[in-house]
Design a protein around this motif. Structure first.
Motif, short mmCIF file in Angstrom:
data_model
loop_
_atom_site.label_atom_id
_atom_site.label_comp_id
_atom_site.label_asym_id
_atom_site.label_seq_id
_atom_site.Cartn_x
_atom_site.Cartn_y
_atom_site.Cartn_z
N PHE A 192 1.30 3.39 5.61
CA PHE A 192 1.52 3.62 7.16
C PHE A 192 0.43 4.28 7.86
O PHE A 192 -0.48 4.96 7.18
N GLU A 193 0.05 4.15 9.18
CA GLU A 193 -0.49 4.79 9.90
C GLU A 193 -0.36 6.27 9.66
O GLU A 193 1.02 6.58 9.43
N PRO A 194 -1.28 7.04 10.28
CA PRO A 194 -0.77 8.22 10.45
C PRO A 194 0.45 8.72 11.46
O PRO A 194 0.65 7.82 12.34
N PHE A 195 1.12 9.95 11.16
CA PHE A 195 2.18 10.12 11.91
C PHE A 195 2.34 11.70 12.08
O PHE A 195 1.80 12.37 11.34
N ASP A 196 3.20 12.04 13.06
CA ASP A 196 3.49 13.57 13.15
C ASP A 196 2.32 14.39 13.26
O ASP A 196 2.19 15.55 12.83
N GLY A 197 1.27 14.30 14.04
CA GLY A 197 0.41 14.78 14.59
C GLY A 197 -1.01 14.68 13.31
O GLY A 197 -2.02 15.28 13.70
N GLU A 198 -0.60 13.92 12.26
CA GLU A 198 -1.84 13.93 11.36
C GLU A 198 -2.76 13.02 11.63
O GLU A 198 -2.61 12.12 12.55
N SER A 199 -4.12 13.25 11.30
CA SER A 199 -5.10 12.28 11.76
C SER A 199 -5.20 11.17 10.41
O SER A 199 -6.19 10.16 10.71
N VAL A 200 -4.77 11.33 9.21
CA VAL A 200 -4.68 10.35 8.24
C VAL A 200 -3.33 10.17 7.74
O VAL A 200 -2.63 11.02 7.70
N ASN A 201 -3.31 9.07 6.78
CA ASN A 201 -2.14 8.88 6.07
C ASN A 201 -2.37 8.68 4.59
O ASN A 201 -3.16 7.38 4.43
N PRO A 202 -2.48 9.31 3.63
CA PRO A 202 -2.97 8.66 2.26
C PRO A 202 -2.16 7.75 1.79
O PRO A 202 -2.89 7.10 0.70
N SER A 203 -1.11 7.19 2.21
CA SER A 203 -0.43 6.16 1.84
C SER A 203 -1.35 4.68 2.03
O SER A 203 -1.53 3.98 1.44
N TRP A 204 -1.73 4.84 2.99
CA TRP A 204 -2.67 3.78 3.62
C TRP A 204 -4.13 3.91 3.03
O TRP A 204 -4.81 2.80 2.53
N GLN A 205 -4.67 5.04 2.82
CA GLN A 205 -5.92 5.35 2.07
C GLN A 205 -5.82 4.84 0.83
O GLN A 205 -6.79 4.09 0.27
N SER A 260 -1.06 18.48 -3.42
CA SER A 260 -1.79 17.18 -2.83
C SER A 260 -2.26 16.88 -4.06
O SER A 260 -2.46 17.45 -5.15
N LEU A 261 -2.68 15.51 -3.79
CA LEU A 261 -3.36 14.76 -4.72
C LEU A 261 -4.74 14.04 -4.18
O LEU A 261 -4.60 13.60 -3.11
N PRO A 262 -5.55 13.75 -5.01
CA PRO A 262 -7.03 13.16 -4.15
C PRO A 262 -6.31 11.67 -4.07
O PRO A 262 -5.63 10.98 -4.95
N VAL A 263 -6.95 11.12 -3.09
CA VAL A 263 -6.49 9.78 -2.78
C VAL A 263 -6.98 8.83 -3.97
O VAL A 263 -6.10 7.70 -4.34
N GLU A 264 -7.93 8.89 -4.64
CA GLU A 264 -8.44 8.24 -5.70
C GLU A 264 -7.43 8.30 -6.78
O GLU A 264 -7.08 7.34 -7.64
N THR A 265 -6.89 9.53 -7.04
CA THR A 265 -5.81 9.68 -8.33
C THR A 265 -4.70 8.90 -7.95
O THR A 265 -4.19 8.25 -8.91
N ALA A 271 -4.53 6.32 -6.06
CA ALA A 271 -4.97 4.78 -6.29
C ALA A 271 -4.75 4.50 -7.77
O ALA A 271 -4.55 3.24 -7.93
N GLN A 272 -5.64 5.20 -8.47
CA GLN A 272 -5.50 4.96 -9.98
C GLN A 272 -4.12 4.94 -10.52
O GLN A 272 -3.80 3.97 -11.34
N GLY A 273 -3.13 5.72 -10.02
CA GLY A 273 -1.78 5.59 -10.46
C GLY A 273 -1.18 4.31 -9.91
O GLY A 273 -0.31 3.55 -10.55
N VAL A 274 -1.51 3.96 -8.64
CA VAL A 274 -0.75 2.64 -8.10
C VAL A 274 -1.34 1.33 -8.91
O VAL A 274 -0.63 0.51 -9.17
N ARG A 275 -2.64 1.60 -9.26
CA ARG A 275 -3.00 0.45 -10.16
C ARG A 275 -2.25 0.26 -11.23
O ARG A 275 -1.92 -0.69 -11.99
N ALA A 276 -2.10 1.28 -12.24
CA ALA A 276 -1.48 1.42 -13.07
C ALA A 276 0.09 0.97 -13.16
O ALA A 276 0.48 0.17 -13.89
N LEU A 277 0.70 1.26 -11.80
CA LEU A 277 1.98 0.88 -11.60
C LEU A 277 2.11 -0.67 -11.40
O LEU A 277 3.05 -1.51 -12.01
#
Length: 218
Positions: free
Chosen positions: A13-26, A186-191, A193-199
């Protein structure tokens, strides 16, 4: 899955609720830029808007014709990546979406089933991410905001129009720069992403889920 290389559609998703980033999209971008071996992964960013998000999702599915669809969304406050087991047929927005809409007790799909279970092997996905060293859990609620809206809309699309495809929804925590004072998990985006790759590597070939305990008492 059709074709020699399994096609995966991954959304954030794009950022929402005043955030500048959304880690789901990152995270979705990161996985598409460096996908697991043997998978053709396309990442698409969805608007955080009721209705428009499902229009964009449907267009992305039509364009990519994936065998597997995994939609990611932000769940600030959760300590790990959470694979959603179920999506419910209701929009009940605590905050407005990015277009200012705030539906209350409105069905995602009028006349649709009360809920859909994910067609991902959810427990197998959780196990794969844990094996990769990523904090994760099975979740039994995707909320009632745009994330659940997309989770339910995807499930309905798969159930009614795309019986040969599978998919589901996954929530990710805030990124560290969203909580610089460390007041929330919180979790680093690359962490992530690593999980999503495994999934993805677990979900693409598997239709049978693991029979292990991942339940909750509340």
């Amino acid at each position: 899955m059709s074709g020699s290389t399994p096609r995966v559609l991954l959304t954030g998703f794009e950022p929402f609720d005043g955030e500048s980033v959304n880690p789901s999209w990152q995270a979705a971008e990161a996985v598409a830029a460096a996908p697991p071996a043997g998978l053709d992964v396309t990442a698409v960013r969805l608007p955080c808007v009721f209705g428009e998000s499902l229009t964009a999702l449907r267009a992305a599915v039509a364009e990519t014709r994936p065998g597997l669809v995994v939609c990611l969304g932000q769940a600030g406050g959760r300590p790990g990546v959470t694979v959603e087991r179920v999506a419910i047929n209701v929009d009940d927005a605590r905050i407005p979406d990015n277009a200012g809409a705030q539906p209350i007790d409105v069905p995602v799909v009028p006349g649709g089933p009360a809920a859909y279970f994910s067609t991902l092997p959810v427990k197998r996905c959780v196990a794969a991410m844990r094996k990769a060293g990523v904090p994760t859990a099975l979740s039994n609620t995707a909320g009632t905001f745009v994330c659940n809206h997309v989770a339910y809309g995807l499930a309905h699309l798969l159930a009614t129009e795309l019986p040969d495809a599978r998919g589901g929804f996954v929530h990710v925590p805030w990124a560290p720069d969203q909580v610089p004072d460390g007041s929330a998990p919180s979790l680093p985006v690359e962490t992530v992403a690593q999980g999503v790759r495994a999934l993805l590597l677990a979900a693409v070939p598997a239709r049978e889920d693991l029979r292990v305990t991942e339940g909750a008492t509340h």
